[in-house]
Design an enzyme around this catalytic site. Structure first.
Site, mmCIF file in Angstrom:
data_model
loop_
_atom_site.group_PDB
_atom_site.id
_atom_site.type_symbol
_atom_site.label_atom_id
_atom_site.label_comp_id
_atom_site.label_asym_id
_atom_site.label_seq_id
_atom_site.Cartn_x
_atom_site.Cartn_y
_atom_site.Cartn_z
ATOM 1 N N GLY A 1 -4.664 0.894 3.738
ATOM 2 C CA GLY A 1 -5.782 0.017 3.370
ATOM 3 C C GLY A 1 -6.843 -0.541 4.309
ATOM 4 N N GLY B 1 -8.083 -5.144 5.691
ATOM 5 C CA GLY B 1 -7.582 -4.004 6.718
ATOM 6 C C GLY B 1 -8.593 -3.771 7.738
ATOM 7 C CE1 TYR C 1 -3.201 -6.773 -7.043
ATOM 8 C CE2 TYR C 1 -3.554 -9.076 -6.627
ATOM 9 C CZ TYR C 1 -3.450 -8.024 -6.290
ATOM 10 O OH TYR C 1 -3.601 -7.703 -4.765
#
Length: 308
Positions: A6, A12, A135
């Site tokens: 990422g 990231g 999630y």
């Protein structure tokens, strides 16, 4: 060698910038750079390429498929599939290629809905909030996977639980952003258009602890060298702000003179989320440093430069 997944995303990018600043060797990977971590074979090929001939093998896992509450409700199946597929591919690749430490961030929405000050010992004490069920479960499952690979294969995964992040480079589009980014966008647009009011979704009462993305990156990089810990580890300062107070702070910083009106027909999410970060502070020898108002100011300035 440190592999950052990422690497082109919000978190990231900051992790890569910090590693570069520290002069530590690392490799970037992301979907936009050509590796689909949902594909087990592609993930294995990535690890073979990055870690060939490397004595040090570490991973910071920043890749995720995520958005705000509305995004989660609209893309529930994709959230479940994409995040679990990435977790499975990465854990297996780490085992196969002898990775010595994987640092795995977990969203604090993995905590039970009834929790207020999140403590690691209460991680399993109840069901998740409906608004983040999918999630939150996918991220909770990533800890279970790390635990399983540790138990059977001795894999070292440090699971750091992070609050909602904000800061320069954040998402500001309504569906993908969290409340802070969405409010910056909406209040700025209201000021630009001369609108007399801005609608704040929900009651405005929920309290959230926010983590500056640079502090999030600092925690993950420090996690590379921290003592091993198979249990989840919180990163936080046990302090939050209500959504309405945060909206007012943003309006003040933007110089917006209009009214803020709540809309109780929109979802609130969990009522109170702050994080007891004492275990993380002890493990990392550090706690988040960025002052919230200054962090919001920096985020607004970045938004005005790059989006407005």
């Amino acid at each position: 060698m440190i592999l950052v997944t990422g690497a082109t995303g919000f978190l990231g990018k900051q992790v890569c910038a910090l590693l570069e600043q520290q002069g530590r060797p690392f490799a970037r990977a992301s979907l936009s750079l050509g590796t689909d971590l949902r594909d087990a074979a592609a993930t294995q090929a990535l690890f073979e390429r990055v870690f060939a001939g490397q004595a040090q093998r570490q991973v910071i896992h920043c890749a995720a498929f995520v958005g705000g509450i509305q995004f989660g409700l609209k893309h529930a199946a994709e959230l479940f599939h994409h995040n679990l597929a990435m977790t499975l591919s990465l854990l297996e690749a780490c085992k196969q290629h002898g990775v010595q430490r994987m640092v795995n961030p977990i969203s604090n929405c993995a905590y039970p809905a009834a929790a207020t000050l999140f403590k690691e010992d209460e991680f399993w004490d109840g069901p998740l909030h409906d608004s983040v069920l999918v999630y939150g479960f996918a991220r909770k499952a990533s800890w279970v996977g790390a635990y399983a690979y540790h138990q059977q294969h001795g894999l070292d995964v440090l699971n750091l639980i992070l609050s909602n992040m904000y800061g320069p480079g954040d998402h500001f589009e309504p569906e993908r952003s969290h409340a802070l980014g969405a409010l910056i966008h909406r209040i700025h647009e209201a000021k630009r258009q001369g609108a007399p009011e801005v609608v704040v979704w929900g009651s405005g009462k929920p309290v959230r602890e926010w983590l500056h993305v640079e502090d999030g990156a600092e925690a993950l990089v420090r996690g590379l060298d921290a003592p091993a810990c198979v249990e989840p580890v919180n990163i936080g300062v046990a302090s939050g702000i209500s959504i309405l107070d945060m909206a007012q702070l943003i309006a003040d910083e933007l110089g917006y003179p209009g009214q803020l009106r709540t809309d109780p027909t929109k979802p609130d999410g969990a009522p109170y989320k702050t994080v007891d970060g004492s275990r993380g502070e002890a493990l990392l020898g550090w706690r988040p440093q960025r002052e919230f108002r200054q962090g919001v100011r920096d985020t607004i300035n970045w938004y005005l430069t790059h989006h407005a």
